[in-house]
Structures are given as C-alpha cells and as structure tokens.
Motif scaffolding. Structure first.
Motif, mmCIF file in Angstrom:
data_model
loop_
_atom_site.group_PDB
_atom_site.id
_atom_site.type_symbol
_atom_site.label_atom_id
_atom_site.label_comp_id
_atom_site.label_asym_id
_atom_site.label_seq_id
_atom_site.Cartn_x
_atom_site.Cartn_y
_atom_site.Cartn_z
ATOM 1 N N PHE A 107 0.856 -1.197 0.000
ATOM 2 C CA PHE A 107 0.000 0.000 0.000
ATOM 3 C C PHE A 107 0.879 1.229 0.000
ATOM 4 O O PHE A 107 1.910 1.274 0.679
ATOM 5 N N ILE A 108 0.460 2.255 -0.770
ATOM 6 C CA ILE A 108 1.152 3.536 -0.767
ATOM 7 C C ILE A 108 0.136 4.655 -0.957
ATOM 8 O O ILE A 108 -0.757 4.565 -1.800
ATOM 9 N N ASP A 109 0.261 5.669 -0.131
ATOM 10 C CA ASP A 109 -0.516 6.909 -0.265
ATOM 11 C C ASP A 109 0.428 8.025 0.148
ATOM 12 O O ASP A 109 0.528 8.363 1.325
ATOM 13 N N PRO A 110 1.177 8.587 -0.808
ATOM 14 C CA PRO A 110 2.252 9.525 -0.468
ATOM 15 C C PRO A 110 1.763 10.741 0.314
ATOM 16 O O PRO A 110 0.760 11.380 -0.041
ATOM 17 N N GLU A 161 -2.360 9.729 11.172
ATOM 18 C CA GLU A 161 -2.288 8.448 11.858
ATOM 19 C C GLU A 161 -2.862 7.340 10.980
ATOM 20 O O GLU A 161 -2.324 6.230 10.938
ATOM 21 N N GLU A 162 -3.963 7.640 10.295
ATOM 22 C CA GLU A 162 -4.613 6.640 9.453
ATOM 23 C C GLU A 162 -3.690 6.182 8.324
ATOM 24 O O GLU A 162 -3.597 4.987 8.032
ATOM 25 N N ASN A 163 -3.007 7.132 7.689
ATOM 26 C CA ASN A 163 -2.080 6.793 6.618
ATOM 27 C C ASN A 163 -0.928 5.945 7.140
ATOM 28 O O ASN A 163 -0.568 4.915 6.545
ATOM 29 N N PHE A 164 -0.355 6.364 8.257
ATOM 30 C CA PHE A 164 0.763 5.628 8.845
ATOM 31 C C PHE A 164 0.353 4.209 9.196
ATOM 32 O O PHE A 164 1.050 3.236 8.870
ATOM 33 N N LYS A 218 7.605 12.770 0.156
ATOM 34 C CA LYS A 218 6.254 12.240 0.348
ATOM 35 C C LYS A 218 6.223 10.749 0.656
ATOM 36 O O LYS A 218 5.161 10.195 0.881
ATOM 37 N N TYR A 219 7.375 10.095 0.684
ATOM 38 C CA TYR A 219 7.410 8.653 0.916
ATOM 39 C C TYR A 219 7.814 8.310 2.351
ATOM 40 O O TYR A 219 8.314 7.216 2.614
ATOM 41 N N THR A 220 7.598 9.213 3.282
ATOM 42 C CA THR A 220 8.043 9.007 4.662
ATOM 43 C C THR A 220 7.656 7.636 5.198
ATOM 44 O O THR A 220 8.503 6.844 5.616
ATOM 45 N N SER A 221 6.370 7.329 5.221
ATOM 46 C CA SER A 221 5.906 6.068 5.792
ATOM 47 C C SER A 221 6.251 4.893 4.883
ATOM 48 O O SER A 221 6.727 3.840 5.337
ATOM 49 N N TYR A 222 6.004 5.050 3.590
ATOM 50 C CA TYR A 222 6.234 3.959 2.644
ATOM 51 C C TYR A 222 7.699 3.538 2.654
ATOM 52 O O TYR A 222 8.008 2.332 2.730
#
Length: 249
Positions: free
Chosen positions: A90-93, A101-104, A146-150
C-alpha cells in the motif's frame, strides 16, 4: 523442464501489477499458484485470465483469520508450499508535515505487519529448501519526498530479509527481496487523483531513470522467477535491485 515444474506457489496481491505478472509467469513455468487479495472481482478475472493451475482466495494480509483460512485451504488441497511471494503493498504519499495516523497505520499495517504474518503463518507449510521472495522497493534506501511512511516500511522489509535468512538457514529456506524502481502498475495511478497527475509521475521517473523508461511488471516477474527457482540456489539474504539504474545515480 520448466523452472517451477510441479511447485506450489503463493502470491499475495496477485490480482494486478507485479503480482499478476508473477502469477502468469509462474504458471507458465509449471507451478500451481494461489493468488491472494482483497478484491474478489479482480481475483476472479485474474484466475479466468490465467486459466489453469491457479486458485484465487479472497482476503486481507492485515487479517490473521484471512491468512489462516488461506493456508488451511492450501494444507488441505496441496499439503505444502514451495514458493511464497509476499507482494501485497500500500502507498498513499504524504509529506511528513501532512502524515496522518490513518495513513501511517494502513501503510505499516499492510507493508510490515501484513507481510510479517503472511510469512509467519506460511512457515509450517513451506518446504525445507523452499524460497521466500519479499517485494521491497528502492524507496528503502533513497530519500523520496512524500514517501516518509512507505520508505520506512520498505526499509523494514530489507531488515526482515537479513533476520529471516539467519533464522531459517537450518531449514535451507532462502529469503530474498526484490527492490523495484518505478514500475508501470496501478500503484502509480493510486498516487494521484487524476490521470494527468499519474502521467506526470511516470514522466518524472522516466526522466530520472538511466534506461529512460519505467519498468514493466513482467520484468519484476522475471526477477521473482529467478529467486524462486533453483537458478538462484546460492542466493540468500539478498536484495535484487530492478530499477533501470534509477538508484545508481
């Protein structure tokens, strides 16, 4: 003889993009493939497209019950697994300042937690001498806005490869990763709300890649075949970069 003749393979995220291309290639090479994913209609379409030696199982890698159901079916029907390709992602930049929090939680839930339990739950079924292939990304070791979490999730995947190689060595199970660069899959489209935005992403990656194009899912499938087959019998703990040279510059 084909490279996976008579083997049983599992591919998560197997209904589109890299997963679909890998399933098609594995079946052509003689394997029976279980494809696992969340969207039943896409799974059914993929199974119909492949047409033989394939079974579609609906489920979410974030749901332990779904994984248990997948592996219970495989145990009953085939008895074991020779190859596991953990491809669901999953990716949502989002920029750091905008990260929710939801994205992370969804990014880590799918790419790290889901992948870990996909592998853990499969271990009792994986044959000694089997192969596990994890789909990572060059984002694991490049700084991409924009790819911090990914990117962090893919760095975790790279770490899994090292740890699991050490833990599974006595069973002869080879664990390796593939780190794709920009590949022309629905994941690119998911990073923009418009077709024009997605095309701009493709254009930017094309311009940054030494081979002057984005990759094809079939090219990642070829790398997965190598790591799944005896052609890579002395490859373990590796990260195979397939990115057209993007990460070299």
């Amino acid at each position: 003889m084909s490279g996976l003749q008579g083997k049983v393979a599992v591919i998560t995220g197997g209904s589109s993009g890299i997963g679909l291309a890998t399933a098609q290639r594995f079946v052509r090479e003689g394997a029976f493939v279980y494809i696992f994913g969340r969207r039943k209609s896409e799974l059914d379409q993929t199974a119909a497209l492949i047409g033989q030696r394939v079974a579609a199982v609906q489920g979410d890698v974030q749901c332990i019950r779904d994984l248990d159901r997948l592996y219970a079916r495989i145990r009953e029907e085939k008895g074991g697994i020779d190859v596991l390709v953990a491809n669901s992602g999953f990716i949502d930049p989002q920029l750091l300042v905008d990260t929710t929090e939801e994205n992370f939680e969804k990014t880590f839930g799918t790419n790290v937690r889901g992948l870990l339990f996909t592998v853990q739950k499969a271990l009792p079924l994986i044959s000694d001498g089997g192969a596990i292939v994890l789909i990572s990304s060059i984002a694991a070791f490049k700084g991409i806005p924009k790819y911090t979490s990914y990117s962090a999730t893919k760095a975790a995947v790279r770490s899994f490869v090292r740890t699991w190689t050490a833990e599974l060595k006595d069973r002869g199970i080879r664990v390796n990763a593939i780190s794709p660069g920009a590949i022309d899959t629905p994941i690119i489209d998911a990073q923009s709300a418009t077709k024009e935005g997605a095309d701009a992403i493709r254009a930017s990656f094309k311009a940054a890649t030494p081979l002057s194009r984005v990759g094809r899912p079939e090219e990642i499938a070829a790398a997965a075949l190598f790591l799944a087959s005896d052609e890579s019998s002395y490859v373990a703990g590796a990260d195979l970069v397939v990115d057209g040279g993007l990460s070299a510059l």
